[in-house]
Write an enzyme that holds these catalytic residues in place. Structure first.
Site, PDB file in Angstrom:
ATOM      1  CE  LYS A  14      45.924  39.791  35.402  1.00 52.21           C
ATOM      2  NZ  LYS A  14      45.878  39.626  36.974  1.00 52.21           N
ATOM      3  N   PRO A 100      56.670  35.783  33.721  1.00 54.23           N
ATOM      4  CG  PRO A 100      58.128  37.182  34.930  1.00 54.23           C
ATOM      5  CD  PRO A 100      57.239  37.474  34.023  1.00 54.23           C
ATOM      6  CB  ALA A 103      54.012  36.242  37.658  1.00 55.35           C
ATOM      7  N   GLY A 104      50.499  36.854  38.688  1.00 55.81           N
ATOM      8  CA  GLY A 104      49.492  37.547  38.360  1.00 55.81           C
ATOM      9  C   GLY A 104      50.018  38.669  37.810  1.00 55.81           C
ATOM     10  CG  LEU A 105      53.427  39.451  36.073  1.00 56.92           C
ATOM     11  CD1 LEU A 105      54.548  39.920  35.756  1.00 56.92           C
ATOM     12  CD2 LEU A 105      52.518  41.243  36.159  1.00 56.92           C
ATOM     13  N   GLY A 107      50.018  36.009  32.311  1.00 58.36           N
ATOM     14  CA  GLY A 107      50.695  35.397  30.757  1.00 58.36           C
ATOM     15  C   GLY A 107      49.987  35.084  30.217  1.00 58.36           C
ATOM     16  N   GLY A 108      49.357  33.543  30.701  1.00 65.43           N
ATOM     17  CA  GLY A 108      48.953  32.665  30.122  1.00 65.43           C
ATOM     18  C   GLY A 108      47.654  33.075  29.610  1.00 65.43           C
ATOM     19  CB  SER A 109      44.857  35.052  30.819  1.00 64.06           C
ATOM     20  OG  SER A 109      44.631  33.712  31.791  1.00 64.06           O
ATOM     21  CG  ASP A 142      42.992  36.643  35.165  1.00 63.25           C
ATOM     22  OD1 ASP A 142      41.700  37.389  35.112  1.00 63.25           O
ATOM     23  OD2 ASP A 142      44.082  36.832  35.523  1.00 63.25           O
TER      24      ASP A 142
HETATM   25  O1  C5P Z   1      38.947  30.807  35.744  1.00 61.64           O
HETATM   26  P1  C5P Z   1      41.145  30.442  36.067  1.00 61.64           P
HETATM   27  O2  C5P Z   1      41.150  28.836  36.007  1.00 61.64           O
HETATM   28  O3  C5P Z   1      41.792  31.331  36.002  1.00 61.64           O
HETATM   29  O4  C5P Z   1      41.100  30.278  38.003  1.00 61.64           O
HETATM   30  C1  C5P Z   1      42.040  29.328  38.611  1.00 61.64           C
HETATM   31  C2  C5P Z   1      41.399  28.817  39.908  1.00 61.64           C
HETATM   32  O5  C5P Z   1      41.474  30.588  41.121  1.00 61.64           O
HETATM   33  C3  C5P Z   1      40.295  29.039  39.825  1.00 61.64           C
HETATM   34  O6  C5P Z   1      39.892  27.429  40.010  1.00 61.64           O
HETATM   35  C4  C5P Z   1      39.458  29.410  41.486  1.00 61.64           C
HETATM   36  O7  C5P Z   1      40.269  28.718  42.331  1.00 61.64           O
HETATM   37  C5  C5P Z   1      40.193  30.513  41.544  1.00 61.64           C
HETATM   38  N1  C5P Z   1      39.116  31.934  41.221  1.00 61.64           N
HETATM   39  C6  C5P Z   1      38.641  32.563  42.050  1.00 61.64           C
HETATM   40  N2  C5P Z   1      38.008  33.460  41.830  1.00 61.64           N
HETATM   41  C7  C5P Z   1      38.222  34.048  40.461  1.00 61.64           C
HETATM   42  C8  C5P Z   1      39.035  33.246  39.651  1.00 61.64           C
HETATM   43  C9  C5P Z   1      39.467  32.743  40.142  1.00 61.64           C
HETATM   44  O8  C5P Z   1      38.383  31.489  43.702  1.00 61.64           O
HETATM   45  N3  C5P Z   1      37.533  35.241  40.834  1.00 61.64           N
END
Ligand code: C5P
Length: 294
Positions: A14, A100, A103-105, A107-109, A142
């Site tokens: 995404k 990648p 990267a904010g894309l 992938g893992g999610s 995500d």
């Molecule tokens: O939910 P996820 O594990 O992808 O988020 C990783 C980290 O990013 C969280 O532990 C949190 O520190 C931060 N995060 C946040 N607010 C969001 C999504 C993620 O602060 N809406």
């Protein structure tokens, strides 16, 4: 007996067309308002029924093959949902990684959402849509988005979803610099800069697809630590992108073009050592679902 013995899935990446940080929650998570958009850049996951312990086997050595991989955690959750005892077993997941990492894309999610779908089918588990969404949200903010795909508005932690009409077809030039950004770090930088008065949480409303300024509130805090981000966004805009910004918490930036040939032409302006560049079309929700299982 499992209904099927091997399932192959595509897990699409995404980009975030926009991202506003609208507040901080008591649990430390940030409240967001963001528009997710699927693009035709994908990992491939093959779930095979192989007797023995649960295993992940990834072609990228940097990709974790243990419990820190969300695919593993998705398997544990589904195993529990199926009321089976002990640790998940009898499945090997082969991941061919093209998206990648850091990267904010997403992938893992996206891989995790694919795992929820595939393992539920493989293990014959029927989940209500609400249960599936809850399970996904428990894995990461995500993940629920990737169960839907296409153009979707995310609020709260980014996990409260409203389906939007598909974006008119566009071509994204995605540039991944030679470093990653952890989501946790990026939000930490946001908090620090807000505290230091560099960029307080913004309550003022701006148009959804910002024309001026940055479409992504995290761009400034990431670019402050990695100035190349702002340079790449500016270069994509100069090349005629009708929109360009950081994706999610980075490190990838993207520019959108109406025509593929304009996207292809822009690539030369952002090429650099250790950078990865992809030209990928945006995907409509139906396309995304159809292609995911083929
Ligand atoms: O939910 P996820 O594990 O992808 O988020 C990783 C980290 O990013 C969280 O532990 C949190 O520190 C931060 N995060 C946040 N607010 C969001 C999504 C993620 O602060 N809406």
């Amino acid at each position: 007996m499992p209904a099927e013995r091997t399932i192959t899935c595509r897990a699409f990446a995404k980009i975030n067309l926009d991202l506003r940080v609208t507040g901080v929650r008591p649990d430390g998570y940030h409240e967001l308002r963001t528009t997710f958009q699927s693009i035709a850049l994908e990992d491939t996951l093959v779930f095979a029924h192989i007797p023995g312990p649960f295993r992940i086997d990834c072609d990228d050595p940097a990709c974790p093959a243990d419990r820190s991989n969300l695919v593993w955690r998705a398997a544990e959750q589904l195993w529990r949902a199926a009321r089976r005892r002990g640790a998940p077993r009898d499945v090997t997941v082969r991941i061919v990684k093209k998206i990648p990492m850091q990267a904010g894309l997403g992938g893992g999610s996206s891989d995790a959402a694919a795992a929820i779908r595939a393992l539920a089918a493989l293990w014959g588990i029927k989940l209500t849509p609400e249960r599936r969404l809850r399970l996904a949200a428990g894995l990461g903010a995500d993940v629920p988005y990737f169960l839907a795909g296409g153009t979707v508005l995310g609020t709260d932690r980014g996990d409260r979803l409203s389906l939007l009409p598909d974006l008119p077809r566009a071509w994204a030039v995605v540039v991944v610099p030679g470093f990653g950004v952890s989501t946790k770090d990026a939000f930490g930088w946001w908090d620090r800069d807000a505290r230091d008065g560099q960029d307080g949480p913004r309550r003022r409303r701006r148009p959804r697809f910002a024309v001026r300024g940055e479409a992504n509130d995290l761009q400034k805090v990431v670019a402050r630590r990695h100035p190349i981000v702002a340079t790449l966004v500016a270069a994509l805009k100069r090349e005629g992108a009708y929109q360009a910004s950081l994706s999610g918490s980075g490190s990838a930036v993207f520019g959108l073009f109406r025509r593929k040939r304009d996207a292809d032409r822009a690539v030369a302006a952002v090429t650099g050592r250790r950078r990865k560049i992809f030209v990928a079309r945006t995907l409509r929700r139906r396309e995304c679902r159809r292609l995911a299982a083929n």
